[in-house]
Design a protein around this motif. Structure first.
Motif, mmCIF file in Angstrom:
data_model
loop_
_atom_site.group_PDB
_atom_site.id
_atom_site.type_symbol
_atom_site.label_atom_id
_atom_site.label_comp_id
_atom_site.label_asym_id
_atom_site.label_seq_id
_atom_site.Cartn_x
_atom_site.Cartn_y
_atom_site.Cartn_z
ATOM 1 N N VAL A 67 -31.141 18.563 -0.860
ATOM 2 C CA VAL A 67 -29.755 18.957 -1.114
ATOM 3 C C VAL A 67 -29.598 19.281 -2.601
ATOM 4 C CG1 VAL A 67 -27.353 18.214 -1.007
ATOM 5 C CG2 VAL A 67 -29.016 17.269 0.596
ATOM 6 N N ALA A 68 -28.965 20.393 -2.891
ATOM 7 C CA ALA A 68 -28.744 20.749 -4.295
ATOM 8 C C ALA A 68 -27.376 21.420 -4.437
ATOM 9 C CB ALA A 68 -29.858 21.680 -4.776
ATOM 10 N N PHE A 69 -26.870 21.408 -5.658
ATOM 11 C CA PHE A 69 -25.539 21.955 -5.922
ATOM 12 C C PHE A 69 -25.599 22.989 -7.025
ATOM 13 C CE2 PHE A 69 -25.245 17.669 -4.425
ATOM 14 C CZ PHE A 69 -24.249 17.722 -3.455
ATOM 15 N N THR A 70 -24.762 24.003 -6.915
ATOM 16 C CA THR A 70 -24.593 24.904 -8.041
ATOM 17 C C THR A 70 -23.582 24.257 -8.996
ATOM 18 O OG1 THR A 70 -22.742 26.034 -6.999
ATOM 19 C CG2 THR A 70 -24.939 26.965 -6.596
ATOM 20 N N TYR A 71 -23.453 24.865 -10.167
ATOM 21 C CA TYR A 71 -22.448 24.386 -11.125
ATOM 22 C C TYR A 71 -21.065 24.395 -10.463
ATOM 23 C CZ TYR A 71 -19.317 24.486 -15.138
ATOM 24 O OH TYR A 71 -18.306 24.212 -16.030
ATOM 25 N N ARG A 72 -20.781 25.492 -9.753
ATOM 26 C CA ARG A 72 -19.463 25.601 -9.113
ATOM 27 C C ARG A 72 -19.299 24.568 -8.010
ATOM 28 N NH1 ARG A 72 -20.037 31.285 -10.118
ATOM 29 N NH2 ARG A 72 -18.391 31.957 -11.532
ATOM 30 N N GLY A 73 -20.418 24.191 -7.398
ATOM 31 C CA GLY A 73 -20.373 23.168 -6.349
ATOM 32 C C GLY A 73 -19.984 21.814 -6.933
ATOM 33 N N LEU A 74 -20.591 21.486 -8.092
ATOM 34 C CA LEU A 74 -20.246 20.199 -8.723
ATOM 35 C C LEU A 74 -18.770 20.212 -9.122
ATOM 36 C CD1 LEU A 74 -23.398 19.601 -10.981
ATOM 37 C CD2 LEU A 74 -22.873 18.544 -8.769
ATOM 38 N N LYS A 75 -18.335 21.374 -9.584
ATOM 39 C CA LYS A 75 -16.927 21.510 -9.978
ATOM 40 C C LYS A 75 -16.014 21.339 -8.751
ATOM 41 C CE LYS A 75 -14.266 24.720 -12.754
ATOM 42 N NZ LYS A 75 -14.180 24.497 -14.167
ATOM 43 N N ALA A 76 -16.424 21.954 -7.645
ATOM 44 C CA ALA A 76 -15.608 21.887 -6.430
ATOM 45 C C ALA A 76 -15.514 20.452 -5.900
ATOM 46 C CB ALA A 76 -16.199 22.807 -5.354
ATOM 47 N N LEU A 77 -16.519 19.628 -6.236
ATOM 48 C CA LEU A 77 -16.468 18.220 -5.806
ATOM 49 C C LEU A 77 -15.576 17.394 -6.717
ATOM 50 C CD1 LEU A 77 -20.204 17.460 -4.940
ATOM 51 C CD2 LEU A 77 -18.280 17.438 -3.346
ATOM 52 N N GLY A 78 -15.170 17.984 -7.830
ATOM 53 C CA GLY A 78 -14.285 17.270 -8.751
ATOM 54 C C GLY A 78 -15.020 16.517 -9.846
ATOM 55 N N VAL A 79 -16.246 16.915 -10.145
ATOM 56 C CA VAL A 79 -16.974 16.293 -11.261
ATOM 57 C C VAL A 79 -16.208 16.605 -12.553
ATOM 58 C CG1 VAL A 79 -19.129 16.391 -12.603
ATOM 59 C CG2 VAL A 79 -19.211 16.414 -10.090
ATOM 60 N N PRO A 80 -15.948 15.591 -13.386
ATOM 61 C CA PRO A 80 -15.146 15.825 -14.599
ATOM 62 C C PRO A 80 -15.778 16.860 -15.538
ATOM 63 C CG PRO A 80 -15.495 13.472 -14.230
ATOM 64 C CD PRO A 80 -16.349 14.187 -13.240
ATOM 65 N N GLN A 81 -14.937 17.571 -16.265
ATOM 66 C CA GLN A 81 -15.407 18.666 -17.117
ATOM 67 C C GLN A 81 -16.404 18.192 -18.182
ATOM 68 O OE1 GLN A 81 -14.585 21.880 -16.312
ATOM 69 N NE2 GLN A 81 -16.166 22.457 -17.808
ATOM 70 N N THR A 82 -16.168 17.006 -18.763
ATOM 71 C CA THR A 82 -17.105 16.518 -19.794
ATOM 72 C C THR A 82 -18.505 16.398 -19.209
ATOM 73 O OG1 THR A 82 -16.330 14.322 -19.199
ATOM 74 C CG2 THR A 82 -15.585 15.203 -21.336
ATOM 75 N N SER A 83 -18.543 16.009 -17.960
ATOM 76 C CA SER A 83 -19.829 15.863 -17.300
ATOM 77 C C SER A 83 -20.422 17.250 -16.996
ATOM 78 C CB SER A 83 -19.600 15.054 -16.023
ATOM 79 O OG SER A 83 -20.747 15.028 -15.269
ATOM 80 N N LEU A 84 -19.586 18.154 -16.488
ATOM 81 C CA LEU A 84 -20.071 19.514 -16.195
ATOM 82 C C LEU A 84 -20.641 20.164 -17.454
ATOM 83 C CD1 LEU A 84 -17.113 20.758 -13.960
ATOM 84 C CD2 LEU A 84 -19.442 20.262 -13.203
ATOM 85 N N ASP A 85 -19.967 19.918 -18.583
ATOM 86 C CA ASP A 85 -20.398 20.526 -19.849
ATOM 87 C C ASP A 85 -21.745 19.992 -20.322
ATOM 88 O OD1 ASP A 85 -18.095 21.961 -19.879
ATOM 89 O OD2 ASP A 85 -17.038 20.683 -21.322
ATOM 90 N N SER A 86 -22.172 18.873 -19.765
ATOM 91 C CA SER A 86 -23.420 18.276 -20.247
ATOM 92 C C SER A 86 -24.653 18.820 -19.523
ATOM 93 C CB SER A 86 -23.348 16.748 -20.117
ATOM 94 O OG SER A 86 -23.284 16.372 -18.760
ATOM 95 N N PHE A 87 -24.454 19.723 -18.560
ATOM 96 C CA PHE A 87 -25.610 20.337 -17.879
ATOM 97 C C PHE A 87 -26.175 21.487 -18.723
ATOM 98 C CE2 PHE A 87 -23.909 17.921 -14.438
ATOM 99 C CZ PHE A 87 -24.994 17.664 -13.615
ATOM 100 N N ALA A 88 -27.395 21.875 -18.415
ATOM 101 C CA ALA A 88 -28.066 22.941 -19.170
ATOM 102 C C ALA A 88 -27.239 24.227 -19.107
ATOM 103 C CB ALA A 88 -29.451 23.195 -18.579
ATOM 104 N N PRO A 89 -27.128 24.951 -20.249
ATOM 105 C CA PRO A 89 -26.293 26.159 -20.286
ATOM 106 C C PRO A 89 -26.679 27.196 -19.229
ATOM 107 C CG PRO A 89 -27.264 25.695 -22.454
ATOM 108 C CD PRO A 89 -27.751 24.630 -21.536
ATOM 109 N N GLU A 90 -27.968 27.355 -18.958
ATOM 110 C CA GLU A 90 -28.384 28.388 -17.979
ATOM 111 C C GLU A 90 -27.853 28.027 -16.586
ATOM 112 O OE1 GLU A 90 -30.869 26.411 -19.605
ATOM 113 O OE2 GLU A 90 -30.568 27.707 -21.353
ATOM 114 N N PHE A 91 -27.892 26.734 -16.279
ATOM 115 C CA PHE A 91 -27.375 26.273 -14.994
ATOM 116 C C PHE A 91 -25.879 26.544 -14.903
ATOM 117 C CE2 PHE A 91 -25.280 22.591 -12.864
ATOM 118 C CZ PHE A 91 -25.672 22.856 -11.559
#
Ligand code: HEM
Length: 445
Positions: A67-91
């Motif tokens: 199972v894997a998620f795209t950046y938008r998938g993590l966002k759609a699950l409600g992962v907080p923005q500070t956390s989203l921002d900590s992923f690799a820029p290319e991702f």
């Protein structure tokens, strides 16, 4: 603690699909989902977590699941923005936004991609693999019922795939042989002169080959033990490839030789480095020998051309003299599968069918692993002293390409190479650990 390497790798927490090869042959499906409702999304993640957890606890599973998620998938699950921002820029950017850099232009450009690949709708990617069709259908039926209970989730794409017992893919070559070993995995290296990679090359949260622990997405429970996954649907123009060789070879044997020079291995998987003049099916089949070689005694590529696909993708010791590139920083785990009907042997006419490879990469560093290899080694020829030559098998060839085969007394140059591989689309994903899946399922944002 792994006694062979002394390194600890949290195998119970890692999704096994990234690390271990699958039983062969198999049939499977890639599913893409869109999350319209984050609560249903979390329920789905909870269910997937329970299945993976049962598998990790040793419960016999007849199918394997990743199972894997795209950046938008993590966002759609409600992962907080500070956390989203900590992923690799290319991702965060996603594969479609990286298309120009990756050489996905012309017919391979995102404008031509198969929908919904590369669109904002792709949130979750699931790979299900089974040893036979009946088991796969059973899982698909269970998934369908579970899905019906989650109206906020849409199944937006399904791609069936398979691996033949021979391990051969559409161009006829056995694939998936050259893989690095990973410290702590318990699996020995198949190239006896390649030390297992530090775990941090493949999984987040461990020291990597640079001696550092790369930044892990926060919170640590989300990032640690996860890995980035690239998947690309690559259409292979098998008839064009066969006709190209037919037109340039006097005999079938010469056709096979040209094909082997292009790939760096014979169709059986036997490497040119060990068997330069003819195919050796026994060597191709033997997992203890078919990846155990170096290029050091063949610096100019008389046995295996420096521009061949596999030598570009993993130059092994061939760049040691240059002193500039550390090949170990550009290794990757590949988990590709085939899709579409094989073109029957001997057919040179295109039948219009879609066929090829779902190329899958797993690694901790999208940029210096997948993107580096794709752009610097496959799409470009500077590092082999042939700036205008790209990979003869998978190079973009928007402009007709060429490929040099070193031989005595004079080298041979194949001209007017058309594109043999067209990108149909793909995504950058993140495959979280089991604890991260539980964390995602329990989000309350
Ligand atoms: C349709 C597209 C492709 C086809 C048909 C293809 C086919 C093959 C084949 C036949 C081999 C030799 C067997 C093996 O060692 O597994 C190979 C090796 C390899 N390919 Fe590809 N490939 C494709 C795309 C790619 C791409 C896009 C990448 C990376 C960006 C890549 C990276 C590699 C690597 C790392 C190896 C192993 C080299 C080694 O360790 O010796 N391939 N590929």
């Amino acid at each position: 603690m792994d006694l062979t390497t002394g390194a600890a790798l949290d195998l119970d927490d890692i999704q096994a699909g990234a690390l271990f090869e699958r039983p062969s042959p198999y049939v499977g499906a890639y599913l893409l989902l869109r999350i319209r409702d984050r609560h249903d999304g979390r329920k789905l993640v909870g269910r997937l977590h329970r299945i993976l957890d049962a598998a990790a606890a040793g419960e016999a599973l007849e199918t394997s699941l990743t199972v894997a998620f795209t950046y938008r998938g993590l966002k759609a699950l409600g992962v907080p923005q500070t956390s989203l921002d900590s992923f690799a820029p290319e991702f965060r950017e996603g594969m479609a936004a990286r298309a120009e850099i990756l050489g996905d232009t012309g017919q391979s450009g995102p404008d031509h991609w198969e929908k919904p690949l590369g669109t904002a709708d792709v949130h979750v990617a699931i790979a299900v693999l089974s040893s036979d069709q009946a088991r796969l259908d059973e899982v698909a039926e269970k998934a369908r019922r579970a899905h019906a209970e989650l109206p906020g989730i849409d199944l937006i794409w399904r791609q069936d795939c398979y691996q033949l017992a021979t391990g051969r893919t559409s161009f006829g070559f056995k694939d998936g042989i050259g893989q690095p070993a990973v410290e702590g995995s318990g699996r020995p290296a198949t190239d006896s002169r390649e030390r297992p990679l530090k775990a941090g090359e493949i999984f987040l949260g461990y020291p990597d080959e640079s001696g550092e622990v790369a930044p892990v997405p926060v919170p640590e429970v989300l990032g640690r033990n996860g890995t980035y996954v690239v998947f690309r649907k690559l259409h292979t123009r098998v008839a064009a490839y066969r006709s190209y060789l037919r037109a340039r070879a006097a005999t079938r044997a010469e056709e096979d030789l040209l094909g082997a020079k292009i790939v760096g291995r014979w169709q059986s998987g036997a490497p040119l480095a060990l068997s330069p003049d003819e195919d050796d099916a026994e060597l191709g089949r033997d997992p203890h020998r078919n990846n155990d070689f170096r290029f050091g005694d063949d610096p100019r590529g008389f046995k295996c051309p420096v521009g061949s696909h596999a030598r570009r993708a993993n130059p092994r010791d061939a760049l040691d003299q240059e002193g500039s590139v550390d090949v170990r920083l550009h290794r990757m785990i590949r988990r590709g599968t085939s899709y579409g009907p094989p073109l029957p042997d001997g057919v040179l006419e295109d039948d219009g069918a879609e066929r090829g490879i779902i190329f899958v990469f797993a690694g901790a560093h999208l940029k210096r692993q997948f993107e580096f290899v794709k752009t610097q080694w496959l799409n470009d020829g500077i590092f082999i002293g042939a700036p205008r030559e790209s990979d003869p098998l998978v190079g973009p060839h928007d402009e007709p390409g060429s490929f040099t085969i070193p031989q005595r007394p004079i080298r041979r140059r194949l001209q007017d190479l058309p594109p043999f591989v067209i990108t149909r689309g793909g995504e950058y994903c993140f495959a979280p650990s089991l604890s991260a899946l539980r964390w995602l399922a329990e989000l309350d944002t």
